[in-house]
Design an enzyme around this catalytic site. Structure first.
Site, PDB file in Angstrom:
ATOM      1  N   PHE A 135       0.800  -1.134  -0.029  1.00  0.00           N
ATOM      2  CA  PHE A 135       0.092  -0.032  -0.073  1.00  0.00           C
ATOM      3  C   PHE A 135       0.972   1.212   0.005  1.00  0.00           C
ATOM      4  O   PHE A 135       1.856   1.310   0.815  1.00  0.00           O
ATOM      5  CB  PHE A 135      -0.979   0.004   1.169  1.00  0.00           C
ATOM      6  CG  PHE A 135      -1.531   1.343   1.506  1.00  0.00           C
ATOM      7  CD1 PHE A 135      -2.341   1.935   0.457  1.00  0.00           C
ATOM      8  CD2 PHE A 135      -1.149   1.898   2.715  1.00  0.00           C
ATOM      9  CE1 PHE A 135      -2.747   3.326   0.892  1.00  0.00           C
ATOM     10  CE2 PHE A 135      -1.760   3.223   2.945  1.00  0.00           C
ATOM     11  CZ  PHE A 135      -2.762   3.859   2.172  1.00  0.00           C
ATOM     12  N   SER A 136       0.370   2.020  -0.640  1.00  0.00           N
ATOM     13  CA  SER A 136       1.150   3.624  -0.893  1.00  0.00           C
ATOM     14  C   SER A 136       2.665   3.318  -1.428  1.00  0.00           C
ATOM     15  O   SER A 136       2.990   2.866  -2.310  1.00  0.00           O
ATOM     16  CB  SER A 136       1.017   4.144   0.518  1.00  0.00           C
ATOM     17  OG  SER A 136       1.458   5.589   0.371  1.00  0.00           O
TER      18      SER A 136
END
Ligand SMILES: *[C@@H]1O[C@H](CO)[C@@H](O)[C@H](O)[C@H]1NC(C)=O
Ligand SMILES: *[C@@H]1O[C@H](CO)[C@@H](O)[C@H](O)[C@H]1NC(C)=O
Length: 291
Positions: A135-136
């Site tokens: 994520f990210s």
């Protein structure tokens, strides 16, 4: 008294026997001094699959271990989870450095690949079933690893990330850095150019490429949804599949699924009313991985 001691003994045995996240101090060459953590379920499958799970900026291995339902799926299905952790650049992955953007060039990417090699050997895991998700900053690194190590990863799932080489040439890759051109979706390339960054990271490689899932919130202002469109253009070019159709409501009502080709190689997911947040449906992801 005796019963009491036996009770305490039994409880501590139960705790000691339960699988937990463990640090692995020596896993091989580690050019950027990152850390390896591993979750091996109590009942590990024979020749298990391996999933590398990458934390966001500011995150840690234990934060991301608690951040998704992957460990409970590992308990059910017997696959192994690797949780790398970087202490550098506000705990952001080095998705901007040439080393990580080059096959066996070094950087965080090579350290993570060496964690995979260690795990394959130690647990007789299946080299054809190695996957990466994040994520990210972890989503950005997912695209980086799938790009420069197509021989290692069978599939990837990038949530709120950026395309391979989007940050190339930037001095850092943190939300606090002065250069947000990539994260703001302002890097302009054709699909073929995006694809060439991946191909050029490992010249001469002619084997299969990782199958990919790309997830993004449409209200994300930190890493713009444009970044997911660039990643889809890139993987569409690399995998040789074009956009086929949109499907509303998959995996749930706020999503629109973008199917490329027959969907077996590449899918995008855009979530309405969702900002910069982990949203990937773990069940769908594991099905796509073939777990
Ligand atoms: C990360 O930090 C370590 C220790 O300070 C350093 O050796 C390494 O070069 C850094 N890596 C990156 C990619 O900045
Ligand atoms: C900012 O980063 C992009 C890559 O994301 C790079 O192309 C550009 O040259 C960088 N700009 C500066 C001023 O460093």
């Amino acid at each position: 008294m005796l019963l009491h001691s036996l009770f305490i003994f039994a409880c501590s045995m139960a705790l000691a026997l339960g699988a937990s996240l463990q640090q692995v101090p020596n896993f091989g060459s580690n050019p950027s001094n990152i850390r390896m953590y591993i979750y091996v379920p109590d009942r590990v499958a024979a020749n298990p699959a391996v999933i590398v799970a990458l934390h966001p900026c500011g995150g840690t291995a234990s934060q991301w271990y608690s951040g998704t339902s992957l460990p409970s799926y590992a308990d059910q299905n017997g696959f192994i989870l690797i949780y790398p952790e970087t202490p550098n650049m506000s705990n952001c992955w080095d998705v901007n450095n040439a080393a990580s953007l080059t096959h066996r060039g070094g950087g965080d990417a090579l350290g993570i690949v060496n964690m995979v090699t260690y795990t394959l050997q130690k647990y007789t895991a299946n080299p054809a079933r190695v996957f990466v998700m994040g994520f990210s900053s972890g989503g950005m690194m997912t695209n980086v690893l799938a790009g420069s190590y197509p021989d290692v990863f069978a599939a990837g799932s990038a949530n709120s990330g950026t395309a391979f080489a989007c940050f190339a040439g930037s001095a850092s890759a943190t939300p606090a850095g002065p250069n947000q051109t990539c994260a703001q979706g302002q890097i302009q390339h054709s699909s073929t150019e995006w694809g060439s960054f991946v191909r050029n990271s490992y010249p001469g490689y002619a084997g299969r490429r990782p199958r990919m899932l790309i997830w993004h919130g449409l209200d994300d202002t930190l890493v713009r949804p444009e970044c997911a469109k660039q990643a889809l253009a890139q993987w569409g070019d690399v995998l040789g599949v074009s956009f086929n159709r949109n499907v509303a409501g998959v995996p749930s009502s706020q999503f629109t699924q973008m199917v490329y080709g027959d969907g077996s190689q590449l899918q995008g997911f855009f979530a309405q009313g969702v900002g910069h947040a982990p949203m990937a449906d773990v069940g769908l992801m594991l099905k796509f991985f073939g777990i």
